[in-house]
Design a protein around this motif. Structure first.
Motif, PDB file in Angstrom:
ATOM      1  N   ARG A  34      32.665 -15.968  10.562  1.00 37.01           N
ATOM      2  CA  ARG A  34      31.537 -15.762   9.275  1.00 37.01           C
ATOM      3  C   ARG A  34      32.520 -14.651   8.247  1.00 37.01           C
ATOM      4  O   ARG A  34      32.601 -13.705   8.481  1.00 37.01           O
ATOM      5  CB  ARG A  34      30.444 -14.927   9.810  1.00 37.01           C
ATOM      6  N   LYS A  68      22.323 -16.868  -3.977  1.00 38.68           N
ATOM      7  CA  LYS A  68      22.974 -15.437  -3.644  1.00 38.68           C
ATOM      8  C   LYS A  68      24.461 -15.197  -4.063  1.00 38.68           C
ATOM      9  O   LYS A  68      25.134 -15.920  -3.842  1.00 38.68           O
ATOM     10  CB  LYS A  68      22.806 -15.481  -2.196  1.00 38.68           C
ATOM     11  N   ASN A 109      33.570  -7.605   1.896  1.00 40.75           N
ATOM     12  CA  ASN A 109      32.717  -7.874   0.426  1.00 40.75           C
ATOM     13  C   ASN A 109      31.846  -6.890   0.045  1.00 40.75           C
ATOM     14  O   ASN A 109      31.027  -7.017  -0.759  1.00 40.75           O
ATOM     15  CB  ASN A 109      32.143  -9.411   0.694  1.00 40.75           C
ATOM     16  N   ARG A 139      18.622  -9.601   2.742  1.00 41.11           N
ATOM     17  CA  ARG A 139      18.138 -10.962   3.113  1.00 41.11           C
ATOM     18  C   ARG A 139      16.584 -11.028   2.920  1.00 41.11           C
ATOM     19  O   ARG A 139      16.019 -10.107   3.095  1.00 41.11           O
ATOM     20  CB  ARG A 139      18.177 -11.111   4.640  1.00 41.11           C
ATOM     21  N   ARG A 177      30.549 -19.173   5.359  1.00 45.49           N
ATOM     22  CA  ARG A 177      29.722 -18.081   4.750  1.00 45.49           C
ATOM     23  C   ARG A 177      28.370 -17.862   5.161  1.00 45.49           C
ATOM     24  O   ARG A 177      28.200 -17.744   6.206  1.00 45.49           O
ATOM     25  CB  ARG A 177      30.034 -18.083   3.059  1.00 45.49           C
ATOM     26  N   SER A 178      27.501 -18.264   4.237  1.00 43.24           N
ATOM     27  CA  SER A 178      26.103 -18.403   4.769  1.00 43.24           C
ATOM     28  C   SER A 178      25.581 -19.668   5.209  1.00 43.24           C
ATOM     29  O   SER A 178      24.527 -20.158   5.431  1.00 43.24           O
ATOM     30  CB  SER A 178      24.866 -17.991   3.548  1.00 43.24           C
ATOM     31  N   LYS A 192      29.072 -22.843  -0.817  1.00 44.91           N
ATOM     32  CA  LYS A 192      29.166 -21.942  -1.702  1.00 44.91           C
ATOM     33  C   LYS A 192      30.634 -21.613  -1.875  1.00 44.91           C
ATOM     34  O   LYS A 192      31.107 -20.649  -0.923  1.00 44.91           O
ATOM     35  CB  LYS A 192      28.240 -20.906  -1.865  1.00 44.91           C
ATOM     36  N   GLY A 225      32.122 -12.618   5.884  1.00 47.07           N
ATOM     37  CA  GLY A 225      31.105 -11.819   5.295  1.00 47.07           C
ATOM     38  C   GLY A 225      30.516 -10.875   6.468  1.00 47.07           C
ATOM     39  O   GLY A 225      31.190 -10.837   7.534  1.00 47.07           O
ATOM     40  N   ALA A 226      29.366 -10.583   6.289  1.00 46.65           N
ATOM     41  CA  ALA A 226      28.793  -9.159   7.154  1.00 46.65           C
ATOM     42  C   ALA A 226      27.683 -10.014   7.981  1.00 46.65           C
ATOM     43  O   ALA A 226      27.894  -9.844   9.305  1.00 46.65           O
ATOM     44  CB  ALA A 226      28.333  -8.274   6.235  1.00 46.65           C
ATOM     45  N   GLY A 227      26.811 -10.517   7.416  1.00 43.00           N
ATOM     46  CA  GLY A 227      25.499 -10.998   8.025  1.00 43.00           C
ATOM     47  C   GLY A 227      25.741 -12.293   8.842  1.00 43.00           C
ATOM     48  O   GLY A 227      26.413 -13.226   8.315  1.00 43.00           O
TER      49      GLY A 227
HETATM   50  C1  3PG Z   1      27.157 -11.128   3.763  1.00 45.46           C
HETATM   51  O1  3PG Z   1      26.221 -11.300   4.724  1.00 45.46           O
HETATM   52  O2  3PG Z   1      28.221 -11.000   4.012  1.00 45.46           O
HETATM   53  C2  3PG Z   1      26.539 -11.554   2.283  1.00 45.46           C
HETATM   54  O3  3PG Z   1      25.115 -11.669   2.397  1.00 45.46           O
HETATM   55  C3  3PG Z   1      27.396 -12.657   1.692  1.00 45.46           C
HETATM   56  O4  3PG Z   1      27.143 -13.786   1.845  1.00 45.46           O
HETATM   57  P1  3PG Z   1      27.673 -15.100   1.171  1.00 45.46           P
HETATM   58  O5  3PG Z   1      29.408 -15.274   1.736  1.00 45.46           O
HETATM   59  O6  3PG Z   1      26.996 -16.039   1.461  1.00 45.46           O
HETATM   60  O7  3PG Z   1      27.952 -14.739  -0.352  1.00 45.46           O
END
Ligand code: 3PG
Length: 307
Positions: free
Chosen positions: A76, A272, A103, A225, A55-56, A9, A78-80
């Motif tokens: 990564r 997402k 983000n 999630r 990203r994811s 994405k 992003g966060a997760g």
């Molecule tokens: C994250 O964990 O930063 C968000 O869920 C965003 O995920 P993404 O980069 O796949 O949009």
């Protein structure tokens, strides 16, 4: 040095420009693998990379194996980071980092896009209700949760939060009432917004009991999630409680059944999109590029998440 940005994405073009500037300034090569459709493409690109920004995108043991010998850091953007096999990366001597907070405003704003949509009956035109004066419970007071609380203030909502990892003072300073029991958060709040990560402890942790305990006309918002929801329990709760709504930025496995049986009370984004804004892409993408360079050039691993 080669920095690979592998994003199924893609980031906004303006974010990619920013990432390229960071790589250029360091004298590093930038390889872009966007909208890839096969894992093979990712494996081949990873074998040529010193840093990997995702990203994811799924970075499993096979991807890590493909990077062995050259790949040193995975960031990564992003966060997760539940999409990355941390144990495999650690065993391969690779550093894994995330870009916390970069983000989070984008995700928090989407929470309110979804809250208003649910309160106005998915824009069906029937009479709904306002956010002003309603109670909002935030499950996890991290970067996204804190932005949600800030925006909720503008709507005139009464905000509480539960987070065993966050001191009460952080909440009270933000005008948020600390709650120490998840069950109480669900029982007491018309709106609940989920911001917990997917971990072995949280997976399937939100099920029938919590959801069915929500007050009349409750709205559960999930921009975190899908894995944290017990989807059978969700279906059962929404089937029994025809006043409840569930809006999510992640399509559950039983989305079709939910959309059919709870029509007008559930909504899922097609893909997402919480972090899909130019600003979030720029913030997270450039932070990831800077962190990649900082590690490759200076060994700095401030945002390392694997031990
Ligand atoms: C994250 O964990 O930063 C968000 O869920 C965003 O995920 P993404 O980069 O796949 O949009």
């Amino acid at each position: 040095m080669n920095i690979l940005v592998a994003t199924e994405k893609p980031f906004a073009a303006v974010a990619v420009d920013g990432i390229r500037k960071v790589a250029d300034a360091a004298g590093y090569q930038l390889t872009l693998l966007e909208k890839y459709t096969s894992k093979q493409e990712l494996l081949e690109a990873v074998a040529q990379a010193d840093a990997l920004i995702v990203r994811s995108d799924i970075v499993d043991a096979e991807v890590i194996e493909a990077g062995k010998g050259r790949l040193k850091v995975i960031v990564r953007a992003g966060a997760g980071y539940d999409n990355i096999d941390l144990a495999a990366a650690t065993a391969a001597g690779m550093v894994v980092e995330n870009t916390p907070g970069q983000n989070s405003n984008a995700v928090a704003e989407l929470v309110f896009g979804m809250a208003v949509m649910a309160a106005r009956n998915m824009y069906a035109g029937t009479s709904g209700f306002e956010l002003k004066g309603k109670k909002l419970g935030i499950q996890a007071f991290g970067q996204v949760g804190r932005n949600v609380a800030r925006i909720a203030g503008g709507f005139g909502m009464e905000v509480s939060a539960v987070d065993p990892y966050c001191p009460d003072t952080v909440m009270t300073e933000a005008g948020v009432t600390p709650v120490h029991d998840v069950a109480q958060l669900y029982r007491d709040n018309r709106f609940v917004s989920i911001h917990i990560p997917a971990t072995p402890e949280t997976i399937k942790s939100i099920g029938y009991d919590l959801i069915a305990s929500m007050p009349k006309n409750g709205v559960l918002i999930n921009t975190a999630r899908k894995e944290v929801i017990d989807e059978d329990g969700l279906l059962k709760a929404l089937t029994e409680r025809t006043d409840l709504k569930y809006v999510a930025d992640i399509r559950p496995a039983n989305a079709d059944v939910l959309l059919e049986q709870c029509a007008g009370r559930v909504f899922f984004t097609p893909k997402k999109m919480g972090a899909q804004t130019a600003e979030a892409n720029i913030n997270a993408g450039i932070a990831a590029a800077n962190q990649s360079v900082a590690y490759l050039r200076d060994g700095i691993d401030r945002f390392k998440v694997n031990k």
